[in-house]
Design a protein around this motif. Structure first.
Motif, short mmCIF file in Angstrom:
data_model
loop_
_atom_site.label_atom_id
_atom_site.label_comp_id
_atom_site.label_asym_id
_atom_site.label_seq_id
_atom_site.Cartn_x
_atom_site.Cartn_y
_atom_site.Cartn_z
N CYS A 21 -0.05 3.95 -3.78
CA CYS A 21 1.33 3.85 -3.40
C CYS A 21 1.51 4.44 -1.72
N ASP A 22 1.69 3.76 -0.72
CA ASP A 22 2.03 4.15 0.40
C ASP A 22 3.39 4.42 0.86
N LEU A 23 4.24 4.71 -0.37
CA LEU A 23 5.36 4.84 -0.05
C LEU A 23 5.87 6.17 0.77
N LEU A 24 5.25 7.16 0.83
CA LEU A 24 5.36 8.24 1.30
C LEU A 24 4.82 8.22 2.68
N GLU A 25 3.96 7.58 3.18
CA GLU A 25 3.26 7.31 4.23
C GLU A 25 3.95 6.40 5.27
N ALA A 26 4.94 5.34 4.66
CA ALA A 26 5.33 4.34 5.63
C ALA A 26 6.52 5.12 6.14
N PRO A 27 6.53 4.59 7.76
CA PRO A 27 7.44 5.05 8.64
C PRO A 27 9.01 4.61 7.93
N LYS A 28 9.04 3.39 7.70
CA LYS A 28 10.46 2.85 7.10
C LYS A 28 10.37 2.49 5.81
N HIS A 29 11.20 3.11 4.91
CA HIS A 29 11.32 2.63 3.42
C HIS A 29 12.68 3.08 3.14
N ASP A 30 12.59 2.23 1.95
CA ASP A 30 14.17 2.32 1.29
C ASP A 30 14.22 3.88 0.61
N ALA A 31 15.15 4.60 0.96
CA ALA A 31 15.04 6.12 0.36
C ALA A 31 15.24 5.92 -1.21
N SER A 32 16.06 4.79 -1.64
CA SER A 32 16.08 4.88 -3.13
C SER A 32 15.09 4.40 -3.97
N GLN A 33 13.91 3.86 -3.16
CA GLN A 33 12.86 3.26 -3.83
C GLN A 33 11.84 4.50 -4.13
N THR A 34 11.47 4.31 -5.56
CA THR A 34 10.50 5.37 -5.99
C THR A 34 8.97 4.87 -6.24
N CYS A 35 8.09 5.62 -6.33
CA CYS A 35 6.88 5.17 -6.82
C CYS A 35 6.75 4.09 -8.15
N ALA A 36 7.63 4.49 -9.08
CA ALA A 36 7.72 4.07 -10.29
C ALA A 36 8.51 2.38 -9.86
N ASP A 37 9.04 2.36 -9.01
CA ASP A 37 9.70 0.85 -8.65
C ASP A 37 8.54 0.11 -8.11
N VAL A 38 7.88 0.79 -7.09
CA VAL A 38 6.56 0.02 -6.40
C VAL A 38 5.60 -0.35 -7.67
N ILE A 39 5.37 0.50 -8.61
CA ILE A 39 4.23 0.26 -9.60
C ILE A 39 4.86 -1.11 -10.34
N LYS A 40 6.18 -1.08 -10.63
CA LYS A 40 6.71 -2.12 -11.58
C LYS A 40 6.86 -3.37 -10.89
N ALA A 41 7.08 -3.45 -9.53
CA ALA A 41 6.74 -4.42 -8.52
C ALA A 41 5.31 -5.02 -8.54
N LEU A 42 4.43 -4.02 -8.45
CA LEU A 42 2.93 -4.44 -8.46
C LEU A 42 2.59 -5.08 -9.65
N VAL A 43 2.95 -4.63 -11.05
CA VAL A 43 2.73 -5.36 -11.93
C VAL A 43 3.35 -6.49 -12.31
N GLY A 44 4.53 -6.44 -12.18
CA GLY A 44 5.25 -7.84 -12.00
C GLY A 44 5.83 -8.03 -13.51
N ALA A 45 6.05 -9.28 -14.01
CA ALA A 45 6.58 -9.72 -15.28
C ALA A 45 5.30 -9.91 -16.34
N ALA A 46 4.15 -10.09 -15.73
CA ALA A 46 2.92 -10.60 -16.51
C ALA A 46 1.69 -10.06 -16.19
N ASN A 47 1.74 -9.00 -15.29
CA ASN A 47 0.58 -8.35 -14.89
C ASN A 47 -0.54 -9.29 -14.34
N PRO A 48 -0.33 -10.17 -13.50
CA PRO A 48 -1.20 -11.28 -13.11
C PRO A 48 -2.50 -10.75 -12.54
N ARG A 49 -2.46 -9.56 -11.94
CA ARG A 49 -3.65 -8.57 -11.36
C ARG A 49 -4.42 -7.94 -12.23
#
Length: 82
Positions: A21-49
């Protein structure tokens, strides 16, 4: 023989990918986005990866339990649970 087995184990281990999760290292990020949100987005609806998720967050675990084929791991009272 031992070298061959070691090579096979190494080859199998290299097939697994780690995503950070590069959320903390990114110069521009949404302050309301958490690492949990990033993990949810990576997994998606069916965990294809085919991600394997290790987390201590109850809310994230509860969300991911609803998605098929997402192996979960967490520690409870010094015991590793899957």
């Amino acid at each position: 023989m031992i070298r061959f087995v070691g090579f096979v184990c190494l080859a199998a281990a290299l097939e697994f990918a780690r995503n950070q999760c590069d959320l903390l290292e990114a110069p521009k990020h949404d302050a309301s986005q958490t690492c949990a949100d990033v993990i949810k987005a990576l997994v998606g609806a069916a965990n294809p990866r085919q991600f394997f998720v290790a987390t201590q967050e109850d809310e994230l675990r509860n969300h991911l339990r609803g998605i098929p084929a997402v192996p979960l791991m967490h520690i409870q009272r010094t015991v590793l649970l899957m």
